[in-house]
Design an enzyme around this catalytic site. Structure first.
Site, PDB file in Angstrom:
ATOM      1  N   GLU A 240      42.678  41.683  57.307  1.00 28.30           N
ATOM      2  CA  GLU A 240      41.968  40.756  56.406  1.00 28.30           C
ATOM      3  C   GLU A 240      42.706  40.553  55.085  1.00 28.30           C
ATOM      4  O   GLU A 240      42.206  40.932  54.028  1.00 28.30           O
ATOM      5  CB  GLU A 240      40.578  41.316  56.084  1.00 28.30           C
TER       6      GLU A 240
ATOM      7  N   GLY B  38      43.882  38.820  51.704  1.00 30.88           N
ATOM      8  CA  GLY B  38      43.418  37.776  50.791  1.00 30.88           C
ATOM      9  C   GLY B  38      44.516  37.450  49.803  1.00 30.88           C
ATOM     10  O   GLY B  38      45.263  36.494  49.940  1.00 30.88           O
ATOM     11  N   ARG B  39      44.642  38.322  48.806  1.00 30.25           N
ATOM     12  CA  ARG B  39      45.612  38.121  47.728  1.00 30.25           C
ATOM     13  C   ARG B  39      47.021  37.809  48.245  1.00 30.25           C
ATOM     14  O   ARG B  39      47.688  36.911  47.743  1.00 30.25           O
ATOM     15  CB  ARG B  39      45.671  39.394  46.880  1.00 30.25           C
TER      16      ARG B  39
ATOM     17  N   CYS C 298      35.636  32.529  22.375  1.00 31.09           N
ATOM     18  CA  CYS C 298      35.213  33.451  21.309  1.00 31.09           C
ATOM     19  C   CYS C 298      34.972  34.858  21.833  1.00 31.09           C
ATOM     20  O   CYS C 298      33.832  35.337  21.864  1.00 31.09           O
ATOM     21  CB  CYS C 298      33.968  32.910  20.634  1.00 31.09           C
ATOM     22  N   GLU C 299      36.023  35.494  22.285  1.00 27.46           N
ATOM     23  CA  GLU C 299      35.988  36.873  22.749  1.00 27.46           C
ATOM     24  C   GLU C 299      37.370  37.458  22.492  1.00 27.46           C
ATOM     25  O   GLU C 299      38.380  36.822  22.828  1.00 27.46           O
ATOM     26  CB  GLU C 299      35.758  36.949  24.272  1.00 27.46           C
TER      27      GLU C 299
HETATM   28  C1  LIG Z   1      38.440  41.663  49.199  1.00 25.73           C
HETATM   29  C2  LIG Z   1      38.497  42.097  50.615  1.00 25.73           C
HETATM   30  C3  LIG Z   1      39.649  41.849  51.381  1.00 25.73           C
HETATM   31  C4  LIG Z   1      40.882  41.201  50.825  1.00 25.73           C
HETATM   32  O1  LIG Z   1      41.515  41.983  49.879  1.00 25.73           O
HETATM   33  P1  LIG Z   1      42.925  41.530  49.275  1.00 25.73           P
HETATM   34  O2  LIG Z   1      43.284  42.614  48.359  1.00 25.73           O
HETATM   35  O3  LIG Z   1      42.714  40.235  48.587  1.00 25.73           O
HETATM   36  O4  LIG Z   1      43.872  41.410  50.427  1.00 25.73           O
HETATM   37  C5  LIG Z   1      39.630  42.236  52.704  1.00 25.73           C
HETATM   38  N1  LIG Z   1      38.545  42.836  53.258  1.00 25.73           N
HETATM   39  C6  LIG Z   1      37.431  43.103  52.542  1.00 25.73           C
HETATM   40  C7  LIG Z   1      36.283  43.751  53.190  1.00 25.73           C
HETATM   41  C8  LIG Z   1      37.373  42.737  51.206  1.00 25.73           C
HETATM   42  O5  LIG Z   1      36.266  43.008  50.496  1.00 25.73           O
END
Ligand SMILES: *Cc1c(COP(=O)(O)O)cnc(C)c1O
Length: 427
Positions: free
Chosen positions: A281, A283-284, A350-351
């Site tokens: 999974e 993401g980043r 404003c922080e």
């Molecule tokens: C956020 C998340 C990801 C992705 O994480 P990255 O660091 O963006 O690769 C994968 N699985 C779960 C369950 C997440 O919460």
């Protein structure tokens, strides 16, 4: 001349920062600033690295859409065969709307509501990743109400320190995520007795922005041992979800970061013999380096001995520095080669936390000059807010020599139109 393939998507061409074939000043002129700008080619290349790394294994790549939930971004991966990892009903709806087949969607998330569970059951998603016993029971009850069984994995917490920032570390017992490994066998046994539950697998996700493979190795060994324990207890799994978390090189000086190929090799070694389908999974690492936040200098200000560059982008647009003390490379869009001096790079909100960088070497810049905050494709636009009544920043997808606005900048009238004065009827 370097081939088009080897040239990074975001690069200087004749000292003008360019994304694929479009110079950033041309985009700033047409969409205004601040704006998120993404390279589709960079996203596709990042996905291809995962696809190729896991080729030949029974594996499914599920893009973790929370990193960037724009429909065009999700669709970019869906078109390449990606599944999706979602953590809310909203993300699930977006993944479906972007064309991800339901049977390639994993529903993670710390606490799913009954409405979310019902919606996901109706959609017939691949798997719920369950994070607690009460949630397990709620999913079973919801499935029974539909006369069905829910395919689930149980997210275990392997008590591994991912060595990342405390706010993005999830694999320690002290974190709220998953079920501690030493309690997990009991929960699997309970799951087996529940009439609405079809146990499919085990899931783990130890954190984000990991820059070492070692925590994955430790995690995979613990998972492999646990899968053996489950088998001995008569519980046979068909999937192992290894989560996401691979980091990207935010800093100029970052050493080598493990690649999808490194991760796949480790997964093959440690988990390949268990007869399970792997789910990964990311993401980043799919979107982070593919995007930047394009801003303009409003003023340069000197206070005491400090030089402040005040940008039109702010913490509400890109929250990572304020939230995680995150480092982003920040570069002038037009490179002059003039000598640099340290500057605090801040937004107008404003922080005091509205600070992107301190004492960062920057060339002389004038009001109106463009500045790009790099590696902003992940956890950027999705975390934005309208604090200080600032409109959400638009998003642009660049594709070779063409570009599309993939999210509009709302007008102030649009924003004010959401404020209402509508009486609530109680009778
Ligand atoms: C956020 C998340 C990801 C992705 O994480 P990255 O660091 O963006 O690769 C994968 N699985 C779960 C369950 C997440 O919460």
């Amino acid at each position: 001349m370097p081939s088009k393939k080897s040239r990074p998507a975001i690069h200087y061409r004749d000292d003008i920062l360019t994304i694929e074939d479009i110079p950033l000043p041309a985009l700033a002129e047409r969409v205004g600033t601040p704006a998120y700008i993404y390279s589709r080619a960079a996203m596709q290349a990042a996905y291809a690295r995962y696809r190729d790394a896991f080729e030949g294994m029974d594996a499914l790549v599920c893009y973790a859409v929370k990193a960037n939930t724009n429909l065009s971004v999700i669709r970019t991966f869906a078109d390449m065969g990606s599944g999706a990892d979602v953590v809310s009903g909203g993300e699930l709806r977006r993944a479906l709307a972007a064309g991800v087949p339901a049977r390639r969607i994993v529903f993670s998330g710390v606490a799913k509501t009954r409405e979310e569970i019902d919606f996901a059951l109706n959609a017939d998603i691949l798997q719920f990743n369950v994070e607690s016993e009460p949630e397990l029971k709620a999913i079973s009850a919801a499935a029974m109400a539909f006369g069905r069984r829910a395919r689930i994995a149980i997210r275990v917490n392997p008590d591994v320190d991912a060595g990342t920032h405390a706010k993005i570390s999830t694999g320690l017992t002290e974190n709220k995520f998953g079920i501690a490994l030493n309690r997990a066998l009991g929960v699997f046994r309970e799951a087996k007795t529940l009439p609405g539950i079809d146990i499919q697998g085990v899931a783990v996700h130890i954190g984000s922005q990991l820059t070492s493979l070692a925590p994955y190795g430790l995690t995979f060994d613990r998972i492999a041992a646990f899968v053996g324990q489950l088998a001995a207890a008569g519980i046979k799994l068909s999937t192992i979800d290894i989560g996401g978390g691979l980091g990207i090189a935010y800093h100029e000086d970052t050493g080598p970061i493990p690649t999808p190929a490194d991760l796949a090799k480790l997964a093959r070694e440690r988990l390949g013999g268990l007869g399970c389908r792997l789910i990964v999974e990311p993401g980043r690492s799919l979107v982070g380096a593919a995007g930047l936040l394009l801003t303009r200098v409003i003023y340069e200000k000197h206070g005491g001995d400090r030089r402040f560059l005040i940008l039109d982008g702010a913490m509400n647009d890109l929250m990572r520095p304020a939230l995680y003390d995150a480092y982003h490379r920040i570069v002038p869009v037009v490179r002059t080669g003039a000598p640099e001096s340290p500057a605090d790079i801040v937004g107008p909100v404003c922080e005091t936390g509205d600070t992107f960088a301190r004492a960062r070497p920057m060339p002389p810049l004038q009001p109106g000059d463009l500045v790009a905050i790099l590696d902003a494709g992940a956890y950027g636009a999705v975390m934005a807010s309208t604090y200080n009544a600032r409109p959400l920043v638009p998003e642009v997808m660049v594709d070779g020599g063409s570009a599309s606005i993939i999210r509009e900048r709302p007008s102030h009238a649009d924003m004010m139109a959401l404020d209402s004065n509508r009486a609530i009827a109680f009778a």
